[in-house]
Design a protein around this motif. Structure first.
Motif, PDB file in Angstrom:
ATOM      1  N   VAL A  89       1.009  -1.249  -0.036  1.00  0.00           N
ATOM      2  CA  VAL A  89       0.039  -0.026  -0.075  1.00  0.00           C
ATOM      3  C   VAL A  89       0.884   1.082  -0.058  1.00  0.00           C
ATOM      4  O   VAL A  89       1.989   1.277   0.636  1.00  0.00           O
ATOM      5  N   VAL A  90       0.470   2.226  -0.908  1.00  0.00           N
ATOM      6  CA  VAL A  90       1.052   3.561  -0.621  1.00  0.00           C
ATOM      7  C   VAL A  90       0.133   4.600   0.066  1.00  0.00           C
ATOM      8  O   VAL A  90      -0.951   4.727  -0.034  1.00  0.00           O
ATOM      9  N   ARG A  91       0.657   5.271   0.858  1.00  0.00           N
ATOM     10  CA  ARG A  91       0.007   5.913   1.960  1.00  0.00           C
ATOM     11  C   ARG A  91       0.440   7.471   1.800  1.00  0.00           C
ATOM     12  O   ARG A  91       1.527   7.607   1.828  1.00  0.00           O
ATOM     13  N   ALA A  92      -0.482   8.555   1.694  1.00  0.00           N
ATOM     14  CA  ALA A  92      -0.181   9.770   1.797  1.00  0.00           C
ATOM     15  C   ALA A  92      -1.353  10.615   2.357  1.00  0.00           C
ATOM     16  O   ALA A  92      -2.431  10.039   2.648  1.00  0.00           O
ATOM     17  N   THR A  93      -1.217  12.121   2.566  1.00  0.00           N
ATOM     18  CA  THR A  93      -2.226  12.743   3.159  1.00  0.00           C
ATOM     19  C   THR A  93      -2.737  13.760   1.955  1.00  0.00           C
ATOM     20  O   THR A  93      -1.712  14.269   1.253  1.00  0.00           O
ATOM     21  N   ALA A  94      -3.793  13.878   1.993  1.00  0.00           N
ATOM     22  CA  ALA A  94      -4.398  14.987   0.875  1.00  0.00           C
ATOM     23  C   ALA A  94      -3.483  16.437   0.883  1.00  0.00           C
ATOM     24  O   ALA A  94      -3.154  16.996   1.991  1.00  0.00           O
ATOM     25  N   GLY A  95      -3.136  16.646  -0.132  1.00  0.00           N
ATOM     26  CA  GLY A  95      -2.236  17.852  -0.388  1.00  0.00           C
ATOM     27  C   GLY A  95      -0.665  17.466  -0.470  1.00  0.00           C
ATOM     28  O   GLY A  95       0.229  18.437  -0.793  1.00  0.00           O
ATOM     29  N   ASP A  96      -0.355  16.040  -0.176  1.00  0.00           N
ATOM     30  CA  ASP A  96       0.887  15.938  -0.161  1.00  0.00           C
ATOM     31  C   ASP A  96       1.713  15.796  -1.572  1.00  0.00           C
ATOM     32  O   ASP A  96       0.782  15.431  -2.480  1.00  0.00           O
ATOM     33  N   PHE A  97       2.737  15.784  -1.699  1.00  0.00           N
ATOM     34  CA  PHE A  97       3.371  15.690  -3.204  1.00  0.00           C
ATOM     35  C   PHE A  97       3.968  13.972  -3.057  1.00  0.00           C
ATOM     36  O   PHE A  97       4.805  13.841  -2.302  1.00  0.00           O
ATOM     37  N   LEU A  98       3.746  13.246  -4.307  1.00  0.00           N
ATOM     38  CA  LEU A  98       4.041  12.070  -4.348  1.00  0.00           C
ATOM     39  C   LEU A  98       5.119  12.087  -5.339  1.00  0.00           C
ATOM     40  O   LEU A  98       5.016  12.596  -6.515  1.00  0.00           O
ATOM     41  N   ARG A  99       6.136  11.122  -5.078  1.00  0.00           N
ATOM     42  CA  ARG A  99       7.396  10.965  -6.238  1.00  0.00           C
ATOM     43  C   ARG A  99       7.541   9.594  -5.974  1.00  0.00           C
ATOM     44  O   ARG A  99       8.002   8.964  -5.145  1.00  0.00           O
ATOM     45  N   LEU A 100       6.929   8.653  -7.054  1.00  0.00           N
ATOM     46  CA  LEU A 100       6.657   7.365  -7.167  1.00  0.00           C
ATOM     47  C   LEU A 100       7.297   6.920  -8.301  1.00  0.00           C
ATOM     48  O   LEU A 100       7.184   7.184  -9.387  1.00  0.00           O
ATOM     49  N   THR A 101       8.456   6.071  -8.130  1.00  0.00           N
ATOM     50  CA  THR A 101       9.336   5.470  -9.170  1.00  0.00           C
ATOM     51  C   THR A 101       8.951   4.118  -9.567  1.00  0.00           C
ATOM     52  O   THR A 101       8.963   3.372  -8.794  1.00  0.00           O
ATOM     53  N   LEU A 102       8.535   3.748 -10.771  1.00  0.00           N
ATOM     54  CA  LEU A 102       8.382   2.556 -11.362  1.00  0.00           C
ATOM     55  C   LEU A 102       9.752   1.992 -11.847  1.00  0.00           C
ATOM     56  O   LEU A 102      10.313   2.503 -12.942  1.00  0.00           O
ATOM     57  N   ASP A 103       9.987   0.878 -11.404  1.00  0.00           N
ATOM     58  CA  ASP A 103      11.142   0.160 -11.796  1.00  0.00           C
ATOM     59  C   ASP A 103      10.591  -1.019 -12.646  1.00  0.00           C
ATOM     60  O   ASP A 103      10.157  -2.073 -11.963  1.00  0.00           O
ATOM     61  N   THR A 138      13.962  -0.241 -17.441  1.00  0.00           N
ATOM     62  CA  THR A 138      14.130   0.967 -17.241  1.00  0.00           C
ATOM     63  C   THR A 138      13.150   1.514 -16.180  1.00  0.00           C
ATOM     64  O   THR A 138      12.384   0.764 -15.606  1.00  0.00           O
ATOM     65  N   ARG A 139      13.336   2.785 -15.951  1.00  0.00           N
ATOM     66  CA  ARG A 139      12.575   3.401 -14.737  1.00  0.00           C
ATOM     67  C   ARG A 139      11.732   4.653 -15.115  1.00  0.00           C
ATOM     68  O   ARG A 139      12.280   5.158 -16.262  1.00  0.00           O
ATOM     69  N   PHE A 140      10.600   4.923 -14.549  1.00  0.00           N
ATOM     70  CA  PHE A 140       9.911   6.123 -14.822  1.00  0.00           C
ATOM     71  C   PHE A 140       9.288   6.766 -13.418  1.00  0.00           C
ATOM     72  O   PHE A 140       9.005   6.099 -12.570  1.00  0.00           O
ATOM     73  N   VAL A 141       9.735   7.912 -13.466  1.00  0.00           N
ATOM     74  CA  VAL A 141       9.293   8.628 -12.135  1.00  0.00           C
ATOM     75  C   VAL A 141       8.016   9.392 -12.332  1.00  0.00           C
ATOM     76  O   VAL A 141       7.797  10.228 -13.243  1.00  0.00           O
ATOM     77  N   TYR A 142       6.974   9.085 -11.483  1.00  0.00           N
ATOM     78  CA  TYR A 142       5.610   9.842 -11.563  1.00  0.00           C
ATOM     79  C   TYR A 142       5.862  10.942 -10.369  1.00  0.00           C
ATOM     80  O   TYR A 142       5.888  10.420  -9.136  1.00  0.00           O
ATOM     81  N   GLU A 143       5.294  11.920 -10.591  1.00  0.00           N
ATOM     82  CA  GLU A 143       5.401  13.039  -9.398  1.00  0.00           C
ATOM     83  C   GLU A 143       4.227  13.740  -9.756  1.00  0.00           C
ATOM     84  O   GLU A 143       3.506  14.337 -10.743  1.00  0.00           O
ATOM     85  N   PHE A 144       3.289  13.886  -8.492  1.00  0.00           N
ATOM     86  CA  PHE A 144       2.188  14.729  -8.475  1.00  0.00           C
ATOM     87  C   PHE A 144       1.622  14.964  -7.081  1.00  0.00           C
ATOM     88  O   PHE A 144       2.217  14.335  -6.396  1.00  0.00           O
ATOM     89  N   THR A 145       0.710  16.043  -6.970  1.00  0.00           N
ATOM     90  CA  THR A 145       0.128  16.352  -5.901  1.00  0.00           C
ATOM     91  C   THR A 145      -1.178  15.460  -5.667  1.00  0.00           C
ATOM     92  O   THR A 145      -2.102  15.504  -6.800  1.00  0.00           O
ATOM     93  N   ALA A 146      -1.559  14.828  -4.471  1.00  0.00           N
ATOM     94  CA  ALA A 146      -2.728  14.170  -4.436  1.00  0.00           C
ATOM     95  C   ALA A 146      -3.593  15.208  -3.654  1.00  0.00           C
ATOM     96  O   ALA A 146      -3.724  15.203  -2.682  1.00  0.00           O
ATOM     97  N   PRO A 147      -4.745  15.572  -4.347  1.00  0.00           N
ATOM     98  CA  PRO A 147      -5.362  16.722  -3.853  1.00  0.00           C
ATOM     99  C   PRO A 147      -6.509  16.369  -3.092  1.00  0.00           C
ATOM    100  O   PRO A 147      -6.974  17.078  -2.079  1.00  0.00           O
TER     101      PRO A 147
END
Length: 508
Positions: A89-103, A138-147
């Motif tokens: 599970v990935v957990r965050a709080t609303a308004g956090d910035f997520l930087r999630l790397t797919l390997d 390869t890797r890909f980095v997903y960056e977004f804010t979870a509103p």
């Protein structure tokens, strides 16, 4: 694979007619597949973004790789995030910035789609629409804010990879959540076929092959529909608690149904104390199965759907379609109780079950039949929104039509007369309120999912995935406040891959 791996059914054509089937056939891929091809676009590396000053950053690495799982004593080979399904599970709080790397350690291209999140377009995970596919090694980095707070999940958006073990929960906490419960459990539902002598890709190929070539013989028109399995028709007016007019509910016969990656013969066991109040975050990660969920000996109170608050509604059980999520609270009695997810409209493969244990007692059998399954069963679209979840009142600035169409013979699915890649995108301008009139013109139920936005049903209920019954027509409103090119599609992954998708593009 054998014929028994697929549901045996006659033509399911509903409202399409000979001319539209011919259109879908003409737009199909020349190789004999049914379309659903992504536009040919390249994107290069994503533009990096940074968190705002003071914004918390959540990081994680997701390793997509071949894995071996134990399903109650049966070993299966699959693909997963890490070594488990569901993945971590990935957990965050609303308004956090997520930087999630797919390997990507798979032998195939893949991506990650963050299902239900109103995120920036470049991070949506749709190859050919928002990014290049992520190549093996390869890797890909997903960056977004979870509103928005809520219960979400993530999975690939490539082919039928979702029907492997590539899915995991994504929980966005509400910083203003009053709580009021003693524990929180994530409950992930799935249908499973991978590694049981076939793969999801084999299943799709057989569906297409068994569908045969396009032909007008025996199809009839809207009035005739000769040779069809009509299921149980009816529209919104025919809906009632416990009696959904859903006709046929899936194409694939699965040997296993799982809760939290475990079959009912080796169930997941959730423990608590008698009298405790528990929040259930229920996710349907299945590819082809609607479930009815019930907890033996208890009634549940639904509090949220697809991340949005609803007026609390007490039920014996509820239906949950592919891609939908529901939050519920329940006060636990003393003993051992079955949490059962029964596949709707399927007679093979049994059911999914987990155990809730608050005290001593014998575990129920895998085929247990809680009385609640025959009680008040909620159809989620009948929920009423909490006042805080309503869209502001506003007349639509623009309208669009979205017709779900298709057939089993040939196995072809599309929207607005053609499969994805050949149908014309819907368009909207930034700032508009768009009203989409969606009509299910088939004899099957389809969970309609919108990327990057939520929408409001006529009742005001906010969702991003909604079950549409055969021949049902439904108006959904959305605010065009997230510019980009987005996907709208059926969340039956086989229908989507066979063409039941359409783009929603922002235009100047």
């Amino acid at each position: 694979m054998t014929d028994s791996a697929l549901t045996r059914r006659t033509l399911l054509l509903g409202g399409l007619g000979v001319a539209s089937v011919a259109t879908l056939a003409a737009c199909s891929g020349a190789s004999g597949t049914t379309g659903g091809r992504m536009p040919s676009r390249t994107f290069g590396a994503p533009v990096p973004v940074s968190p705002s000053p003071g914004q918390k950053t959540v990081t994680a690495t997701l390793t997509a790789k071949p894995a071996t799982l134990d399903l109650g004593g049966r070993t299966v080979s699959t693909w997963a995030y890490g070594d488990t399904a569901p993945g971590p599970v990935v957990r965050a709080t609303a308004g956090d910035f997520l930087r999630l790397t797919l390997d990507n350690q798979l032998p195939a291209d893949t991506t990650v789609h963050w299902h239900g999140i109103r995120l920036r377009n470049a991070a949506d995970g749709v190859p050919g629409m928002t990014q290049d596919p992520v190549k093996p090694g390869t890797r890909f980095v997903y960056e977004f804010t979870a509103p928005d707070p809520g219960t979400y999940f993530f999975h690939p958006h490539v082919g039928v990879q979702l029907d492997r073990g590539l899915y995991a929960p994504l929980v966005i906490q509400d910083p203003d959540e009053p709580g009021g419960y003693d524990a929180e459990w994530i409950v992930v539902l799935d249908d499973w076929v991978d590694g049981t002598g076939t793969t999801p890709d084999d299943v799709l190929k057989k569906l297409i092959a068994d569908g045969g070539p396009a032909s007008s013989g025996g199809m009839g028109g809207m009035g005739g529909m000769g040779g069809m399995d009509h299921g149980s028709m009816g529209g919104m007016g025919g809906m009632s608690m416990g009696s959904p007019p859903w006709g046929d509910a899936g194409d694939v016969t699965y040997p296993f149904f799982l809760i939290n990656g475990k079959p009912p013969t080796d169930p997941d066991v959730l423990t608590a104390k008698p009298g405790q109040k528990v929040r259930l975050r229920v996710i349907n990660a299945a590819s082809d199965t609607i479930f009815t969920l019930a907890l033996g000996g208890h009634r549940m109170t639904i509090t949220h759907t697809d991340g949005h608050a609803v007026q609390p509604t007490e039920v014996d059980a509820f239906y949950i379609g592919m891609g939908e999520r529901y939050d519920a609270v329940v006060t636990l009695a003393d003993g051992v109780f079955p949490l059962v997810a029964r596949p709707f409209g399927k007679t093979s493969g049994g059911q999914a079950m987990a155990l809730i244990r608050t005290g001593p007692g014998a575990a129920p059998t895998a085929g247990v039949n809680p009385a609640e399954l025959s009680g008040q069963v909620l159809i989620g679209s009948q929920l009423q929104p909490a006042a805080s979840a309503r869209l502001p009142d506003r007349k639509p600035d623009a309208t669009a039509r979205l017709d779900l169409q298709g057939s089993m013979k040939p196995y072809q699915w599309g929207i607005n007369g053609a499969p994805f890649g050949s149908n014309e995108p819907l368009t909207v301008k930034a700032g508009q309120r768009l009203r989409i009139t969606a009509t299910n013109m088939t004899m099957m139920t389809h969970p309609l999912h919108l990327h990057g936005h939520t929408f409001a049903l006529p009742s005001g209920l906010r969702k991003d995935t909604v079950l549409m019954a055969p021949m049902e027509s439904l108006s959904i409103d959305l605010d065009a406040d997230n510019a980009g090119d987005w996907m709208i599609h059926c969340h039956n992954i086989y229908h989507a891959e066979a063409g039941m998708m359409i783009a929603l593009n922002y235009v100047a």
